[in-house]
Motif scaffolding. Sequence first.
Motif, mmCIF file in Angstrom:
data_model
loop_
_atom_site.group_PDB
_atom_site.id
_atom_site.type_symbol
_atom_site.label_atom_id
_atom_site.label_comp_id
_atom_site.label_asym_id
_atom_site.label_seq_id
_atom_site.Cartn_x
_atom_site.Cartn_y
_atom_site.Cartn_z
ATOM 1 N N LEU A 106 41.673 54.277 24.908
ATOM 2 C CA LEU A 106 42.417 54.378 26.170
ATOM 3 C C LEU A 106 42.334 55.787 26.763
ATOM 4 O O LEU A 106 42.266 55.964 27.973
ATOM 5 N N THR A 107 42.325 56.810 25.886
ATOM 6 C CA THR A 107 42.286 58.181 26.403
ATOM 7 C C THR A 107 40.900 58.814 26.283
ATOM 8 O O THR A 107 40.614 59.810 26.938
ATOM 9 N N SER A 108 40.040 58.252 25.405
ATOM 10 C CA SER A 108 38.751 58.921 25.178
ATOM 11 C C SER A 108 37.549 58.094 25.627
ATOM 12 O O SER A 108 36.447 58.619 25.715
ATOM 13 N N GLU A 109 37.775 56.796 25.864
ATOM 14 C CA GLU A 109 36.701 55.842 26.192
ATOM 15 C C GLU A 109 35.679 55.680 25.073
ATOM 16 O O GLU A 109 34.561 55.215 25.299
ATOM 17 N N LEU A 110 36.026 56.057 23.829
ATOM 18 C CA LEU A 110 35.112 55.815 22.712
ATOM 19 C C LEU A 110 34.900 54.303 22.565
ATOM 20 O O LEU A 110 35.854 53.540 22.602
ATOM 21 N N PRO A 111 33.649 53.850 22.395
ATOM 22 C CA PRO A 111 33.424 52.417 22.185
ATOM 23 C C PRO A 111 33.992 51.968 20.840
ATOM 24 O O PRO A 111 34.012 52.744 19.881
ATOM 25 N N ILE A 112 34.438 50.711 20.798
ATOM 26 C CA ILE A 112 35.026 50.160 19.566
ATOM 27 C C ILE A 112 34.112 49.077 19.007
ATOM 28 O O ILE A 112 33.664 48.189 19.748
ATOM 29 N N LEU A 113 33.874 49.144 17.701
ATOM 30 C CA LEU A 113 33.277 48.010 16.980
ATOM 31 C C LEU A 113 34.400 47.489 16.087
ATOM 32 O O LEU A 113 34.912 48.211 15.227
ATOM 33 N N ALA A 114 34.817 46.244 16.323
ATOM 34 C CA ALA A 114 35.956 45.693 15.568
ATOM 35 C C ALA A 114 35.470 44.707 14.513
ATOM 36 O O ALA A 114 34.554 43.911 14.768
ATOM 37 N N ILE A 115 36.102 44.782 13.348
ATOM 38 C CA ILE A 115 35.799 43.853 12.247
ATOM 39 C C ILE A 115 37.130 43.218 11.843
ATOM 40 O O ILE A 115 37.862 43.744 11.000
ATOM 41 N N PRO A 116 37.495 42.104 12.488
ATOM 42 C CA PRO A 116 38.823 41.513 12.253
ATOM 43 C C PRO A 116 38.931 40.865 10.877
ATOM 44 O O PRO A 116 37.991 40.205 10.423
ATOM 45 N N THR A 117 40.079 41.045 10.251
ATOM 46 C CA THR A 117 40.317 40.426 8.935
ATOM 47 C C THR A 117 41.565 39.545 8.952
ATOM 48 O O THR A 117 42.018 39.086 7.920
ATOM 49 N N THR A 118 42.158 39.357 10.146
ATOM 50 C CA THR A 118 43.245 38.388 10.331
ATOM 51 C C THR A 118 42.854 37.526 11.534
ATOM 52 O O THR A 118 41.757 37.681 12.082
ATOM 53 N N TYR A 119 43.784 36.667 11.978
ATOM 54 C CA TYR A 119 43.473 35.758 13.083
ATOM 55 C C TYR A 119 44.195 36.172 14.381
ATOM 56 O O TYR A 119 44.316 35.377 15.301
ATOM 57 N N ALA A 120 44.682 37.431 14.450
ATOM 58 C CA ALA A 120 45.515 37.862 15.582
ATOM 59 C C ALA A 120 44.781 37.820 16.920
ATOM 60 O O ALA A 120 45.378 37.540 17.958
ATOM 61 N N GLY A 121 43.487 38.141 16.933
ATOM 62 C CA GLY A 121 42.696 37.979 18.162
ATOM 63 C C GLY A 121 42.616 39.190 19.068
ATOM 64 O O GLY A 121 41.968 39.152 20.114
ATOM 65 N N SER A 122 43.246 40.296 18.688
ATOM 66 C CA SER A 122 43.271 41.480 19.555
ATOM 67 C C SER A 122 41.875 41.970 19.917
ATOM 68 O O SER A 122 41.649 42.508 21.008
ATOM 69 N N GLU A 123 40.922 41.744 19.004
ATOM 70 C CA GLU A 123 39.549 42.235 19.218
ATOM 71 C C GLU A 123 38.880 41.645 20.453
ATOM 72 O O GLU A 123 37.899 42.180 20.943
ATOM 73 N N MET A 124 39.390 40.520 20.963
ATOM 74 C CA MET A 124 38.764 39.894 22.130
ATOM 75 C C MET A 124 39.535 40.172 23.420
ATOM 76 O O MET A 124 39.240 39.561 24.452
ATOM 77 N N THR A 125 40.525 41.051 23.373
ATOM 78 C CA THR A 125 41.343 41.257 24.575
ATOM 79 C C THR A 125 41.281 42.696 25.088
ATOM 80 O O THR A 125 41.093 43.630 24.306
ATOM 81 N N PRO A 126 41.478 42.869 26.401
ATOM 82 C CA PRO A 126 41.583 44.219 26.957
ATOM 83 C C PRO A 126 43.043 44.699 26.970
ATOM 84 O O PRO A 126 43.403 45.558 27.757
ATOM 85 N N ILE A 127 43.882 44.111 26.094
ATOM 86 C CA ILE A 127 45.315 44.443 26.084
ATOM 87 C C ILE A 127 45.583 45.516 25.041
ATOM 88 O O ILE A 127 45.192 45.368 23.875
ATOM 89 N N TRP A 128 46.242 46.600 25.456
ATOM 90 C CA TRP A 128 46.643 47.639 24.511
ATOM 91 C C TRP A 128 48.166 47.655 24.404
ATOM 92 O O TRP A 128 48.868 47.132 25.276
ATOM 93 N N GLY A 129 48.674 48.222 23.302
ATOM 94 C CA GLY A 129 50.122 48.360 23.128
ATOM 95 C C GLY A 129 50.416 49.676 22.417
ATOM 96 O O GLY A 129 49.671 50.075 21.524
ATOM 97 N N LEU A 130 51.487 50.340 22.842
ATOM 98 C CA LEU A 130 51.906 51.596 22.195
ATOM 99 C C LEU A 130 53.422 51.569 22.091
ATOM 100 O O LEU A 130 54.103 51.128 23.026
ATOM 101 N N THR A 131 53.960 52.037 20.959
ATOM 102 C CA THR A 131 55.409 51.986 20.766
ATOM 103 C C THR A 131 55.992 53.389 20.693
ATOM 104 O O THR A 131 55.548 54.210 19.878
ATOM 105 N N GLU A 132 56.981 53.652 21.551
ATOM 106 C CA GLU A 132 57.652 54.961 21.532
ATOM 107 C C GLU A 132 59.159 54.734 21.507
ATOM 108 O O GLU A 132 59.684 53.999 22.346
ATOM 109 N N GLY A 133 59.818 55.352 20.525
ATOM 110 C CA GLY A 133 61.270 55.222 20.415
ATOM 111 C C GLY A 133 61.708 53.767 20.350
ATOM 112 O O GLY A 133 62.693 53.380 20.971
ATOM 113 N N GLY A 134 60.962 52.929 19.628
ATOM 114 C CA GLY A 134 61.343 51.530 19.459
ATOM 115 C C GLY A 134 60.964 50.644 20.640
ATOM 116 O O GLY A 134 61.171 49.439 20.601
ATOM 117 N N LEU A 135 60.425 51.222 21.702
ATOM 118 C CA LEU A 135 60.042 50.417 22.870
ATOM 119 C C LEU A 135 58.540 50.276 22.940
ATOM 120 O O LEU A 135 57.814 51.280 22.944
#
Length: 352
Positions: A106-135
């Motif tokens: 998000l801040t560096s534009e480094l490309p990501i190679l993802a190797i998923p080991t669960t079924y969450a699916g984040s690797e196929m989405t352009p959705i990011w999440g960050l948590t600050e102070g519980g939010l």
Amino acid sequence: MLPFVYDALPSRVVFGAGTLDSLLDEVRKLGAQRALVLCTPEQRAMGADIVVRLGAHSAGVFDGAVMHVPTEVAAAARDKAQRLSADCCVAIGGGSTTGLAKAIALTSELPILAIPTTYAGSEMTPIWGLTEGGLKKTGRDLRVLPKTVIYDPELTLSLPVAMSVTSGINAIAHCVEALYARDANPIVSLIAEEGIRALAGSLREIVKQPDHLEARSNALYGAWLGGVSLGSVGMALHHKLCHTLGGTFNLPHAETHTVVLPHAVAYNASAAPGAMERIARALGARSAAEGLYDLAKSLGAPVSLQALGMKRDQLDRAADLAVQNAYYNPRPVTRDGIRNLLEDAFDGRRPQ
Ligand code: NAD
């Protein structure tokens, strides 16, 4: 047919048992020479194996990925990527590790190679999440979409059965809400229905035989389709409720999805009959909500919020929060309706 818009997400997928062997080639295809490897402390051994496979193309490891990407963890990982002059991230793990790679991208534009080991699916989405102070703050940005994804089912053999089940139902939830999304379209609906079918069938096998590689392959295939569904169209009530329950009451991510899904579907049933028909068909069930509840129960998953540690006196606040910001849902969201839904989910009642 109604008019629609279909946005294809640009990513390369390498799928199949043993495909981790293509890692170095895939990193080279990205034009990268110094990969920062990301993992959780629990998956340090997998991270170390990636470093060995990368050889001179490894810049180092950051093994501090944790749930929901706290901003201080993101800052430490970004700092390490910069200090090591990394030119790509290789994330091995579940949604938490992929989420950390996204925070770096998000801040560096480094490309990501993802190797998923669960079924969450984040690797196929352009959705990011960050948590600050519980939010937890989330957003969509194509810069965080992994460029390459290696789906090697052999890496999921170590995922404990209980986690496989809840993670798999988390993926089913992405498919379910894609079928009644505001921007649903025929292509994503095909993907979503097939995802439910692949996951429901394979989870039944995995519970009986956790090291069944064909079932593990089918589950990972379904997880991929779930990720595409989540990444391609907007979600609704179910994801909003789970986000609220996880964020405010600290309930576990995949388990919360598992408990809430049949109730969110029951709530929306009358407003989205076409989607319900497809969900029921994919499950081989009489009705979508009953089918989802019965699937979770037969797989030994938790079916009540109470079992996840929620307290009955928290239901009012949860209902207040869930109706606070307006969002799309096929059936209008009312305070009373949500309070009843939460009560059913709390007690783990089978939806009618
Ligand atoms: P996770 O990544 O937190 O993993 C849970 C635990 O399982 C960790 O300790 C991990 O190391 C371990 N683990 C993972 N794979 C394993 C394996 N094969 N064998 C043994 N242990 C293994 O859990 P998750 O459910 O994958 O991800 C949840 C997080 O992902 C949440 O923060 C959620 O919000 C986020 N998420 C984001 C998106 C998105 O599109 N941005 C999509 C789905 C989930």
